[in-house]
Design a protein around this motif. Structure first.
Motif, short mmCIF file in Angstrom:
data_model
loop_
_atom_site.label_atom_id
_atom_site.label_comp_id
_atom_site.label_asym_id
_atom_site.label_seq_id
_atom_site.Cartn_x
_atom_site.Cartn_y
_atom_site.Cartn_z
N TRP A 22 -3.83 -2.44 14.31
CA TRP A 22 -4.26 -1.56 13.43
C TRP A 22 -2.95 -0.53 13.01
N GLU A 23 -2.25 -0.26 14.19
CA GLU A 23 -1.18 0.60 14.12
C GLU A 23 0.03 -0.09 13.00
N ARG A 24 0.08 -1.29 13.40
CA ARG A 24 0.98 -2.11 12.43
C ARG A 24 0.61 -2.29 10.87
N LEU A 25 -0.68 -2.36 10.64
CA LEU A 25 -1.27 -2.33 9.57
C LEU A 25 -0.97 -1.16 8.68
N CYS A 26 -0.94 0.16 9.28
CA CYS A 26 -0.77 1.28 8.87
C CYS A 26 0.73 1.48 8.62
N LEU A 27 1.66 0.98 9.32
CA LEU A 27 2.94 1.07 8.69
C LEU A 27 3.43 0.23 7.54
N GLU A 28 2.61 -0.98 7.72
CA GLU A 28 2.94 -1.99 6.57
C GLU A 28 2.22 -1.20 5.18
N HIS A 29 1.23 -0.47 5.27
CA HIS A 29 0.70 0.04 3.85
C HIS A 29 0.85 1.47 3.86
N GLY A 30 1.83 1.84 4.56
CA GLY A 30 2.45 3.31 4.43
C GLY A 30 1.39 4.42 4.66
N ILE A 31 0.47 4.28 5.45
CA ILE A 31 -0.63 5.18 5.90
C ILE A 31 0.00 5.76 7.24
N ALA A 32 -0.33 6.95 7.17
CA ALA A 32 0.18 7.89 8.22
C ALA A 32 -1.02 8.01 9.46
N THR A 33 -0.41 8.39 10.67
CA THR A 33 -1.57 8.72 11.77
C THR A 33 -2.66 9.20 11.53
N ASP A 34 -2.90 9.99 10.66
CA ASP A 34 -4.14 10.63 10.37
C ASP A 34 -4.94 10.10 9.36
N GLY A 35 -4.49 8.79 8.54
CA GLY A 35 -5.05 8.13 7.66
C GLY A 35 -4.63 8.67 6.34
N THR A 36 -3.94 9.80 6.04
CA THR A 36 -3.27 10.15 4.66
C THR A 36 -2.25 9.11 4.25
N ILE A 37 -1.87 9.40 3.07
CA ILE A 37 -0.78 8.41 2.48
C ILE A 37 0.05 9.30 1.56
N ASP A 38 1.24 9.33 1.77
CA ASP A 38 2.38 9.81 0.67
C ASP A 38 2.36 9.07 -0.65
N PRO A 39 2.06 10.20 -1.44
CA PRO A 39 1.93 9.62 -2.93
C PRO A 39 3.03 8.46 -3.56
N GLU A 40 4.33 9.10 -2.96
CA GLU A 40 5.49 8.32 -3.13
C GLU A 40 5.45 6.85 -2.36
N LYS A 41 4.54 6.66 -1.61
CA LYS A 41 4.42 5.35 -0.86
C LYS A 41 3.45 4.53 -1.33
N GLU A 42 2.90 4.85 -2.64
CA GLU A 42 1.90 4.02 -3.42
C GLU A 42 2.50 2.77 -3.85
#
Length: 451
Positions: A22-42
């Motif tokens: 799951w940690e590496r899934l987050c990295l591959e999808h640009g998801i931060a550790t709190d579940g948020t996402i940077d709009p520039e990483k869409e």
């Protein structure tokens, strides 16, 4: 519309591997550790395969964690990614639990007390999915919880969700492993294999012997301290790398294999032969000082060739065993920076790659270019994952059964099972049935070999 997958982690090994995945899934999808996402990483990806969005737009894993003692789950909660998970999907006994004493029967028996709570979690996550496709179970066959509780979970998924795919990520103990803490691991393994044979739709088989070999080869010549937790994390990284690559086509969709069932349809021509061997190259520990030696030129043909070699298998397979075996199907995914025209030229000669296929099924060897995450930088230009459906699985199962027979024929360590209600009055039918079924599977694979 993405077709969702819910992961379930059972026991210490299962939870450690699931957390790393799951940690590496987050990295591959640009998801931060709190579940948020940077709009520039869409980007154009399918986060919804493994995540759903909460009311505050955070991405929450479709993940359920189960254990009969609290240590590993508590460590996950306290980790950098701890705030990511839904706390309602974490199960440990209210007392904190004392584990399953490395005993399949103990894990299964204790699990019966709690299975209704687990089914409530599964129902809730299923209702939260628009088009659920599969459950993916992470577990080990060596100890008590991943094997025993994991077996019970498999039986209940098959009963309550018969139309959903049951995929497992199953780790076998090292064959002939000396100094193991779990002397009864052959019993636990064979009892669990019965459920993997009867209940699962697909089994990705890993084993500790192969993972240790990969770790030794990957870190050869590097300077590192002896640390058990680091060792475990490194081997879990290898499993995660293979799973991320295998699921890449459904998370970063292309033209083919855009759901898990399409991959399994290619790999499993008949339900009886549903155990798969994963391979991967190149393995890299994501620490700069340990990975520098992997900065080298890679080519499509080199990666494809490595993916059908025994030394890159994540199940302990010898070169001789592979040479004597027959493939039922082979699927290879390439990820990275490659020109599509060059890719087409190089795969033409690699389609067969000298592979021997069983005459019992239509020959199937597919090579696919899968998309890479735009958020993860790698030191290798290319990477690849392979999935084998091969008669070599029968050879690996034979090693497991031989170790089981060495113990069972002497009734060694059997009393720890007899004290449980399901084995009371010297009722060892479960052992005998499991042994007979595994022998049948071994014989079936042997019948598919080219003579």
């Amino acid at each position: 519309m993405p077709r969702e997958i819910i992961t379930i982690a059972a026991g210490q090994c299962g939870n450690q591997q699931s957390s790393n995945f799951w940690e590496r899934l987050c990295l591959e999808h640009g998801i931060a550790t709190d579940g948020t996402i940077d709009p520039e990483k869409e980007c154009y990806d399918r986060k919804d395969v493994f995540f759903y969005q909460s009311d505050d737009a955070r991405y929450i894993p479709r993940s359920i964690m189960l254990d009969l003692e609290s240590k590993v789950i508590q460590r996950t909660v306290a980790s950098e990614f701890g705030a990511l998970y839904n706390p309602e999907n974490m199960f440990i006994p209210e007392s904190g639990g004392a584990g399953a004493a490395n005993n399949w029967g103990e894990g299964y028996t204790q699990g019966e007390k709690y299975i209704d709570q687990v089914l409530d979690m599964l129902d809730r996550e299923t209702e939260n999915s628009d088009s659920l496709e599969a459950f993916m179970l992470f577990h080990s066959l060596a100890g008590g919880t991943g094997s025993g509780f994991g077996s019970l979970v498999m039986e209940n998924i098959r009963e309550h969700f018969p139309k959903k795919i049951l995929q497992t990520v199953s780790v076998l103990p090292s064959s002939g492993e000396s100094g193991s803490e779990v002397v009864v691991q052959p019993y636990n393994s064979v009892l669990t294999l019965k459920r993997l044979i009867q209940q699962a739709d697909s089994v990705l088989l890993f084993d500790n012997k192969a993972l240790k070999r990969i770790k030794a080869n990957t870190l050869a010549g590097t300077r590192r301290s002896l640390n058990t937790e680091i060792d475990i994390r490194e081997t879990n990284i290898f499993v995660s790398q293979a799973l991320l690559a295998a699921t890449a086509p459904i998370r970063f969709p292309g033209y083919v294999y855009n759901n898990w069932s399409s991959i399994l349809t290619e790999m499993i021509p008949v339900p009886d032969y549903h155990m798969l061997v994963p391979t991967y190259t190149p393995f890299i520990v994501p620490d700069a000082e340990k990975s520098l030696r992997f900065v080298r030129k890679t080519t499509v043909s080199e990666v494809l060739h490595r993916l059908v070699q025994a030394k890159h298998s994540m199940l302990a397979v010898t070169a001789n065993q592979l040479q004597d075996s027959s493939f039922i199907s082979v699927l290879r995914f390439i990820r990275g920076d490659v020109d599509i025209n060059d890719f087409k030229k190089q795969i033409f000669g690699a389609q067969r790659d000298g592979l021997r296929f069983s005459n019992s099924f239509t020959e199937s060897s597919q090579i696919i270019l899968a998309k890479q995450s735009p958020f993860v930088e790698t030191k290798s230009k290319l990477s690849g994952v392979g999935l084998w459906n091969s008669t070599v699985i029968g050879d690996c199962m034979k090693d497991v059964l031989n170790e089981f027979n060495l113990l069972f024929n002497k009734a060694a360590f059997i009393n720890s099972y007899k004290r449980l209600p399901m084995f009371a009055d010297n009722d060892l039918a479960e052992f005998n049935e499991s042994r007979e079924l595994l022998q049948y599977v071994i014989d079936s694979y042997n019948d598919l070999k080219l003579k």
